[in-house]
Enzyme design. Sequence first.
Site, PDB file in Angstrom:
ATOM      1  N   GLU A  92       0.828  -1.212   0.000  1.00 50.18           N
ATOM      2  CA  GLU A  92       0.000   0.000   0.000  1.00 50.18           C
ATOM      3  C   GLU A  92       0.859   1.258   0.000  1.00 50.18           C
ATOM      4  OE1 GLU A  92      -2.949   0.059  -0.719  1.00 50.18           O
ATOM      5  OE2 GLU A  92      -3.520  -2.024  -0.428  1.00 50.18           O
ATOM      6  N   GLN A  94       0.217   6.791  -5.220  1.00 50.79           N
ATOM      7  CA  GLN A  94       0.537   7.592  -6.405  1.00 50.79           C
ATOM      8  C   GLN A  94       1.455   6.846  -7.369  1.00 50.79           C
ATOM      9  OE1 GLN A  94      -0.814  11.104  -6.760  1.00 50.79           O
ATOM     10  NE2 GLN A  94      -2.063   9.674  -5.629  1.00 50.79           N
ATOM     11  N   LEU A 131      11.595   4.682  -7.167  1.00 53.73           N
ATOM     12  CA  LEU A 131      10.150   4.702  -6.927  1.00 53.73           C
ATOM     13  C   LEU A 131       9.631   6.116  -6.729  1.00 53.73           C
ATOM     14  CD1 LEU A 131       8.871   1.855  -4.559  1.00 53.73           C
ATOM     15  CD2 LEU A 131       8.044   2.479  -6.813  1.00 53.73           C
ATOM     16  N   TYR A 186      -6.413   6.530   3.763  1.00 55.14           N
ATOM     17  CA  TYR A 186      -6.484   5.481   2.750  1.00 55.14           C
ATOM     18  C   TYR A 186      -5.740   4.220   3.201  1.00 55.14           C
ATOM     19  CZ  TYR A 186      -5.287   2.360  -0.848  1.00 55.14           C
ATOM     20  OH  TYR A 186      -5.109   1.190  -1.502  1.00 55.14           O
ATOM     21  N   ASP A 240      -9.534   5.945  -2.640  1.00 57.26           N
ATOM     22  CA  ASP A 240      -8.311   6.299  -3.371  1.00 57.26           C
ATOM     23  C   ASP A 240      -8.745   6.950  -4.685  1.00 57.26           C
ATOM     24  OD1 ASP A 240      -9.266   4.204  -4.890  1.00 57.26           O
ATOM     25  OD2 ASP A 240      -7.268   3.560  -5.469  1.00 57.26           O
ATOM     26  N   CYS A 255     -13.743   1.464 -15.086  1.00 62.36           N
ATOM     27  CA  CYS A 255     -14.140   2.868 -14.942  1.00 62.36           C
ATOM     28  C   CYS A 255     -12.878   3.727 -14.920  1.00 62.36           C
ATOM     29  CB  CYS A 255     -14.958   3.042 -13.660  1.00 62.36           C
ATOM     30  SG  CYS A 255     -15.900   4.582 -13.586  1.00 62.36           S
ATOM     31  N   CYS A 287     -19.496  -2.418 -18.684  1.00 63.13           N
ATOM     32  CA  CYS A 287     -19.639  -2.066 -17.272  1.00 63.13           C
ATOM     33  C   CYS A 287     -20.878  -2.724 -16.681  1.00 63.13           C
ATOM     34  CB  CYS A 287     -19.739  -0.559 -17.114  1.00 63.13           C
ATOM     35  SG  CYS A 287     -20.091  -0.041 -15.420  1.00 63.13           S
TER      36      CYS A 287
END
Length: 346
Positions: free
Chosen positions: A36, A41, A79, A119, A137, A192, A202
């Site tokens: 996580e 990002q 990263l 989050y 998120d 989505c 969908c």
Amino acid sequence: MSHAALRKSLLAWYRANRRDLPWRRTRDPYGIWISEAMLQQTRVETVLDYWPKFLQRFPNIAGLAAAREEDVLAAWSGLGYYRRARSLREAARAIVEKHGGEFPRERESVLDLPGIGPYTAGAVLSIAFDQREPLIDGNVARVFSRLFAIDDCLGTPKSERRLWDLARELLPRSQSPGDWNQALMEFGALVCTPRAPRCEECVLATHCAARIAGRVTELPRPKARPAVLDVELEVLIVRRGGSWLIEQRPEDAARMAGLWELPTREIGPATGLFRARWQPAGLFTPGREVGRVRHSITRHRIDVSVREATLAKRARLPAHFAWLRPRAESQLALTGMARKVLAFAN
DNA sequence: AAGCCGGGGTG
DNA sequence: CACCCAGGCTT
């Protein structure tokens, strides 16, 4: 659509379409936490390369807590958002100190850890511990803003409140909250999507407020972005044998502190991102330009002139310089730009 | 509330 | 190119 029908459709879709990601094969809160943090990002494809190596190098909380910061940064090198790596180590130390080395299960304790916000707390608690904790998120925000036609710009307090209220409300009672949260994110990542969403396939389309109103492409309303800044750099390739001269950024630098890069100076207007002149003066004799490299760091667009250079005779190198031996790159916390330039110069 | 932090994939 | 990604911290 009733909440029950919505949950059923999306969970069925998730069971059939979920990607087999390595961190979905563990229930170890440590491994899930690391994933996580890396995914903040950052795209799944990128994390696929880093996660297994990081876990091999630092297999558990105690190992991470005992590690040197530079070694954690080396495993993180490339990263970006390097505060994540420092926070990870600090949080591991806090877990050893305050929680006996076991990842805490109380939301407040989890949120107290550096680098963990709403989050990540929701993600680890729901996925690793099956706790009924929601999460929002970028994916979930987009899915909800379309599904419920939320007009407020993302990132505003109003839309944040609305999104978290929805997430809490929709969380199933009898199904795995971790699966549900991951289903929402996976749906945002695969169906989505930000641009060119796959509305034809969908499973929620008939109940999507944005779809019904013909407003899918205008939702969510993005938040304003800061202007892009152009930066011009000169980067030096100084060879000695098979080694390259590298320079460590100051420990108190605002960005990429303590990371290693090639000798670098700004040519254009000063932005403060890099130093304005070679230090110390007279150390280098720049030679021919061997090429140019493009790079970007947050809002900065960087144009790099890569030059060969030689050291002045009897040069005394300050302590923040070092020689990078061939094939030692993986053990050092190089900036992504340094890796890019080295790959180019090779 | 706004600005900041890396780096890269994608349409 | 512009956009944005399994965000969080600081001011």
